[in-house]
Design a protein around this motif. Structure first.
Motif, PDB file in Angstrom:
ATOM      1  N   PHE A 144      18.558   1.287  18.887  1.00 34.44           N
ATOM      2  CA  PHE A 144      18.491   2.501  18.297  1.00 34.44           C
ATOM      3  C   PHE A 144      19.486   3.333  18.458  1.00 34.44           C
ATOM      4  CE2 PHE A 144      15.791   2.842  21.938  1.00 34.44           C
ATOM      5  CZ  PHE A 144      16.209   4.225  22.693  1.00 34.44           C
ATOM      6  N   PRO A 145      19.838   4.301  17.781  1.00 29.63           N
ATOM      7  CA  PRO A 145      21.156   4.982  18.046  1.00 29.63           C
ATOM      8  C   PRO A 145      20.832   6.350  19.139  1.00 29.63           C
ATOM      9  CG  PRO A 145      20.093   6.005  16.081  1.00 29.63           C
ATOM     10  CD  PRO A 145      19.330   4.819  16.657  1.00 29.63           C
ATOM     11  N   LYS A 146      21.991   6.372  19.885  1.00 23.93           N
ATOM     12  CA  LYS A 146      22.156   7.301  20.900  1.00 23.93           C
ATOM     13  C   LYS A 146      23.215   8.222  20.773  1.00 23.93           C
ATOM     14  CE  LYS A 146      21.685   7.816  25.806  1.00 23.93           C
ATOM     15  NZ  LYS A 146      22.937   8.742  26.277  1.00 23.93           N
ATOM     16  N   LYS A 158      19.019  14.407  16.207  1.00 18.46           N
ATOM     17  CA  LYS A 158      17.870  14.063  17.026  1.00 18.46           C
ATOM     18  C   LYS A 158      17.320  12.890  16.498  1.00 18.46           C
ATOM     19  CE  LYS A 158      17.828  16.812  20.516  1.00 18.46           C
ATOM     20  NZ  LYS A 158      17.964  18.127  20.378  1.00 18.46           N
ATOM     21  N   LEU A 159      16.786  11.973  17.199  1.00 18.22           N
ATOM     22  CA  LEU A 159      16.152  10.742  16.438  1.00 18.22           C
ATOM     23  C   LEU A 159      14.504  10.759  16.659  1.00 18.22           C
ATOM     24  CD1 LEU A 159      16.923   7.780  15.474  1.00 18.22           C
ATOM     25  CD2 LEU A 159      16.586   7.129  17.883  1.00 18.22           C
ATOM     26  N   ASN A 160      13.845  10.392  15.789  1.00 16.01           N
ATOM     27  CA  ASN A 160      12.677  10.116  15.893  1.00 16.01           C
ATOM     28  C   ASN A 160      12.405   8.407  16.044  1.00 16.01           C
ATOM     29  OD1 ASN A 160       9.883   9.386  15.332  1.00 16.01           O
ATOM     30  ND2 ASN A 160       9.536  10.898  13.778  1.00 16.01           N
ATOM     31  N   LEU A 214      10.402   6.235  13.560  1.00 22.73           N
ATOM     32  CA  LEU A 214      10.703   5.994  12.168  1.00 22.73           C
ATOM     33  C   LEU A 214      11.980   4.936  12.237  1.00 22.73           C
ATOM     34  CD1 LEU A 214      10.344   9.544  10.709  1.00 22.73           C
ATOM     35  CD2 LEU A 214       8.738   7.604  10.302  1.00 22.73           C
ATOM     36  N   CYS A 215      12.764   4.946  13.075  1.00 21.30           N
ATOM     37  CA  CYS A 215      13.753   4.354  13.144  1.00 21.30           C
ATOM     38  C   CYS A 215      13.943   2.820  13.113  1.00 21.30           C
ATOM     39  CB  CYS A 215      14.744   4.594  14.284  1.00 21.30           C
ATOM     40  SG  CYS A 215      16.378   3.597  14.480  1.00 21.30           S
ATOM     41  N   THR A 216      14.587   1.972  12.117  1.00 25.10           N
ATOM     42  CA  THR A 216      14.647   0.603  12.069  1.00 25.10           C
ATOM     43  C   THR A 216      15.718  -0.213  12.602  1.00 25.10           C
ATOM     44  OG1 THR A 216      15.797   0.679  10.127  1.00 25.10           O
ATOM     45  CG2 THR A 216      13.478   0.701   9.786  1.00 25.10           C
ATOM     46  N   GLY A 217      16.599   0.605  13.247  1.00 26.76           N
ATOM     47  CA  GLY A 217      17.639   0.070  13.923  1.00 26.76           C
ATOM     48  C   GLY A 217      18.927  -0.390  13.102  1.00 26.76           C
ATOM     49  N   CYS A 218      18.927   0.055  11.722  1.00 32.13           N
ATOM     50  CA  CYS A 218      19.574  -0.700  10.617  1.00 32.13           C
ATOM     51  C   CYS A 218      21.325  -0.482  10.897  1.00 32.13           C
ATOM     52  CB  CYS A 218      19.351   0.067   9.323  1.00 32.13           C
ATOM     53  SG  CYS A 218      19.627   1.794   9.052  1.00 32.13           S
ATOM     54  N   ASN A 219      21.545   0.623  11.620  1.00 36.44           N
ATOM     55  CA  ASN A 219      23.241   0.857  12.088  1.00 36.44           C
ATOM     56  C   ASN A 219      23.803   1.617  11.173  1.00 36.44           C
ATOM     57  OD1 ASN A 219      24.485   0.362  14.308  1.00 36.44           O
ATOM     58  ND2 ASN A 219      25.690  -1.570  13.340  1.00 36.44           N
ATOM     59  N   LYS A 220      23.078   2.040  10.129  1.00 33.54           N
ATOM     60  CA  LYS A 220      23.893   2.701   9.016  1.00 33.54           C
ATOM     61  C   LYS A 220      24.442   4.183   9.607  1.00 33.54           C
ATOM     62  CE  LYS A 220      21.964   1.254   4.910  1.00 33.54           C
ATOM     63  NZ  LYS A 220      20.817   0.865   4.058  1.00 33.54           N
ATOM     64  N   CYS A 221      23.771   4.862  10.391  1.00 32.12           N
ATOM     65  CA  CYS A 221      24.033   6.158  11.055  1.00 32.12           C
ATOM     66  C   CYS A 221      25.433   5.898  11.995  1.00 32.12           C
ATOM     67  CB  CYS A 221      23.022   6.766  11.727  1.00 32.12           C
ATOM     68  SG  CYS A 221      22.433   5.713  13.115  1.00 32.12           S
ATOM     69  N   VAL A 222      25.430   4.615  12.644  1.00 32.90           N
ATOM     70  CA  VAL A 222      26.685   4.417  13.326  1.00 32.90           C
ATOM     71  C   VAL A 222      27.828   4.096  12.723  1.00 32.90           C
ATOM     72  CG1 VAL A 222      27.457   2.829  15.452  1.00 32.90           C
ATOM     73  CG2 VAL A 222      25.267   3.688  15.596  1.00 32.90           C
ATOM     74  N   SER A 245      26.257   5.522  19.178  1.00 24.51           N
ATOM     75  CA  SER A 245      26.424   4.259  19.440  1.00 24.51           C
ATOM     76  C   SER A 245      24.943   3.543  19.500  1.00 24.51           C
ATOM     77  CB  SER A 245      27.055   3.902  20.700  1.00 24.51           C
ATOM     78  OG  SER A 245      26.627   4.567  21.597  1.00 24.51           O
ATOM     79  N   MET A 246      24.831   2.430  19.176  1.00 25.54           N
ATOM     80  CA  MET A 246      23.553   1.676  19.451  1.00 25.54           C
ATOM     81  C   MET A 246      23.494   1.207  20.684  1.00 25.54           C
ATOM     82  SD  MET A 246      21.688   1.129  16.828  1.00 25.54           S
ATOM     83  CE  MET A 246      21.658   1.823  15.074  1.00 25.54           C
ATOM     84  N   ILE A 247      22.199   1.462  21.086  1.00 21.40           N
ATOM     85  CA  ILE A 247      21.689   0.919  22.421  1.00 21.40           C
ATOM     86  C   ILE A 247      20.414   0.130  22.250  1.00 21.40           C
ATOM     87  CG2 ILE A 247      22.704   2.815  23.895  1.00 21.40           C
ATOM     88  CD1 ILE A 247      19.783   3.972  24.144  1.00 21.40           C
ATOM     89  N   VAL A 299      22.774   9.587   5.537  1.00 21.92           N
ATOM     90  CA  VAL A 299      22.811   8.026   5.300  1.00 21.92           C
ATOM     91  C   VAL A 299      21.346   7.517   5.765  1.00 21.92           C
ATOM     92  CG1 VAL A 299      25.178   7.706   4.949  1.00 21.92           C
ATOM     93  CG2 VAL A 299      23.900   7.254   7.338  1.00 21.92           C
ATOM     94  N   CYS A 300      20.572   7.857   6.509  1.00 28.86           N
ATOM     95  CA  CYS A 300      19.678   7.454   7.127  1.00 28.86           C
ATOM     96  C   CYS A 300      18.472   7.185   5.979  1.00 28.86           C
ATOM     97  CB  CYS A 300      18.949   8.176   8.329  1.00 28.86           C
ATOM     98  SG  CYS A 300      17.421   7.229   9.027  1.00 28.86           S
ATOM     99  N   PRO A 301      18.253   5.916   5.823  1.00 29.11           N
ATOM    100  CA  PRO A 301      17.120   5.747   4.851  1.00 29.11           C
ATOM    101  C   PRO A 301      15.793   6.007   5.079  1.00 29.11           C
ATOM    102  CG  PRO A 301      17.979   3.637   5.809  1.00 29.11           C
ATOM    103  CD  PRO A 301      18.755   4.834   6.553  1.00 29.11           C
ATOM    104  N   LYS A 302      15.652   6.370   6.606  1.00 37.45           N
ATOM    105  CA  LYS A 302      14.377   6.346   6.999  1.00 37.45           C
ATOM    106  C   LYS A 302      13.831   7.989   7.269  1.00 37.45           C
ATOM    107  CE  LYS A 302      12.917   2.164   6.500  1.00 37.45           C
ATOM    108  NZ  LYS A 302      11.830   1.780   5.321  1.00 37.45           N
TER     109      LYS A 302
HETATM  110  S1  SF4 Z   1      20.303   5.102  10.125  1.00 38.72           S
HETATM  111 FE1  SF4 Z   1      18.124   5.684  10.579  1.00 38.72          FE
HETATM  112  S2  SF4 Z   1      16.820   4.089  10.703  1.00 38.72           S
HETATM  113 FE2  SF4 Z   1      18.946   3.181  10.683  1.00 38.72          FE
HETATM  114  S3  SF4 Z   1      19.539   3.090  12.808  1.00 38.72           S
HETATM  115 FE3  SF4 Z   1      20.179   5.016  12.211  1.00 38.72          FE
HETATM  116  S4  SF4 Z   1      18.488   6.353  12.718  1.00 38.72           S
HETATM  117 FE4  SF4 Z   1      17.765   4.260  12.761  1.00 38.72          FE
END
Ligand code: SF4
Ligand SMILES: Cc1cc2nc3c(=O)[nH]c(=O)nc-3n(C[C@H](O)[C@H](O)[C@H](O)COP(=O)(O)O)c2cc1C
Ligand code: SF4
Length: 400
Positions: free
Chosen positions: A370-372, A335-337, A340-348, A358-360, A387-390
């Motif tokens: 942000f990831p969906k 689940k995403l908050n 806090l998400c910066t859209g860094c793409n690491k999770c994808v 995937s990023m939308i 891996v999420c840094p946030k």
């Molecule tokens: S790794 Fe965390 S901060 Fe980066 S896009 Fe995914 S959810 Fe957002």
């Protein structure tokens, strides 16, 4: 810090252990940093809770009155290999014992290999008022060269009983190396009368290679070129040992092995450690080691305050209470908050499952994307969360 945490302004880092009070839980582990009175005094002048000089003994074992050369290999990634196997005998420390015992922060490390020698040193030191003795049965390369006493049930129980039977009154903390049997060996030590367990000393020992020559890299001056491994690489092994020991023992456990940050200290204490010993991370700071340890004490204080703990005892053993006995079989869903998400793409990027995440684009300004998660493709492996840094993504049970 979670959004619900209320920071506190005053924290108490003091710890009671074996009938003594220490200002904070951080101890300098035994090693080269404490191999002379001058060096020990440098650390006693710092803020740390305790200092353990290098392991001492009655006499040098034959051929071991000096270290092999070379004996220190500083590796990448915060690790070391060492092949040191001697520390000043009790003859060297004798003139300083009275003063060292008065500060209440010096713990003497004594070699437990020669049982009669260990007994003689303990008897001499027992006249002073040291908080406890650390009995070292676990130097990895010494064990490799001269027999693994850290896994020798008979040696361990005979050693502890011998010291207890003659009435040594200073508490005895046995310092173990890692082994698959560490819990049963420590239980035997506890039954024989040990007052605390320290886990762990250096590991293995290990070899390393120089791939340009195909030869062992920086062959330590010990036959075979191996050295006891310490530092970051051994942290999770030490943490697991401390956790398992804390679950099974009734005597206190002191955590040691790879601790290099405030997070490591907190984890060790949450795993049940009463205090922690730091060695390699300090050694890697060279002459600035006391400053590094001072900062670590300050960082622990800050961490507790920021996380709403007024007393370090509030986190001791916290993890022991919350570990589930059952495997989680039903897949959880990320689940995403969004806040806090910066859209860094690491999770994808880390996800191996096609279409799971995937990023939308985000119609609002921040983050731009942000990831969906698609629950039909996600298998709930948890990699994206790791891996999420946030800490913006977390796992939850699916609704249905
Ligand atoms: S790794 Fe965390 S901060 Fe980066 S896009 Fe995914 S959810 Fe957002
Ligand atoms: C150079 C060096 C010398 C050491 N000497 C001793 C020693 O004399 N006695 C002892 O009990 N442990 C000794 N150790 C082990 C450390 O105290 C510690 O248990 C181990 O390195 C794991 O912790 P660390 O990763 O924080 O270093 C030594 C370690 C190193 C790297
Ligand atoms: S939990 Fe695993 S499968 Fe699901 S989105 Fe995250 S990385 Fe992909």
């Amino acid at each position: 810090m979670s959004s619900e945490t209320t920071p506190v302004t005053k924290t108490d880092l003091s710890i009671e252990l074996l009938g003594r009070k220490f200002n904070n839980p951080i101890i300098l582990g035994s090693g080269t940093l404490g191999d002379s009175i001058e060096r020990v005094n440098l650390f006693l002048a710092s803020k740390i809770g305790g200092v353990i000089p290098r392991t001492t003994r009655l006499h040098y074992a034959p051929g071991r009155d000096h270290h092999p050369s070379p004996h220190l290999d500083v590796m990448s990634g915060g690790n070391m290999r060492n092949a040191e196997w001697t520390g000043a005998t009790i003859d060297y420390w004798r003139p300083f014992l009275g003063k060292l015992s008065e500060n209440g922060r010096t713990i003497i490390s004594i070699s437990g290999r020669d049982i009669n020698g260990c007994l003689a040193v303990c008897q001499e030191l027992d006249r002073f008022n040291f908080p406890f003795f650390e009995i070292n049965i676990s130097c990895a390369h010494s064990n490799d060269a001269h027999g693994f006493i850290t896994r020798n049930w008979e040696h361990i129980t005979t050693l502890v009983r011998t010291l207890k039977d003659v009435g040594i009154k200073t508490p005895l903390a046995l310092k173990f190396g890692h082994s698959d049997y560490i819990v049963s060996l420590a239980l035997a030590a506890q039954e024989a009368g040990a007052d605390a367990i320290v886990a762990i000393n250096t590991l293995c020992p290990v070899i390393d290679f120089d791939i340009s020559s195909g030869k062992p890299n920086f062959t330590l001056g010990i036959a075979g070129g191996k050295g006891g491994l310490s530092g970051k690489a051994i942290f999770n092994i030490a943490l697991t040992d401390v956790f398992d020991l804390s679950k099974h023992l009734t005597i206190p456990v002191i955590g040691c092995g790879g601790i290099s940050s405030v997070e490591d200290v907190i984890k060790m204490i949450m795993a049940g450690a009463s205090m922690v010993e730091v060695y390699t991370a300090a050694h890697l700071h060279g002459k600035k080691a006391p400053e590094f340890l001072n900062k670590l004490v300050g960082d622990v204080d800050k961490w507790l305050a920021e996380h709403g703990y007024s007393n370090i005892s509030q986190i001791q053993g916290l993890a022991l209470k919350s570990v589930s006995q059952n495997n989680q079989i039903i897949p959880l869903l990320p689940k995403l908050n969004k806040d806090l998400c910066t859209g860094c793409n690491k999770c994808v990027n880390i996800c191996l499952e096609d279409g799971a995440i995937s990023m939308i684009n985000n119609s609002q300004k921040k983050p731009k994307q942000f990831p969906k998660i698609d629950p039909n493709h996600c298998i709930g492996c948890g990699a994206c969360v790791s891996v999420c840094p946030k800490d913006a993504i977390f796992l939850e049970a699916p609704l249905s």
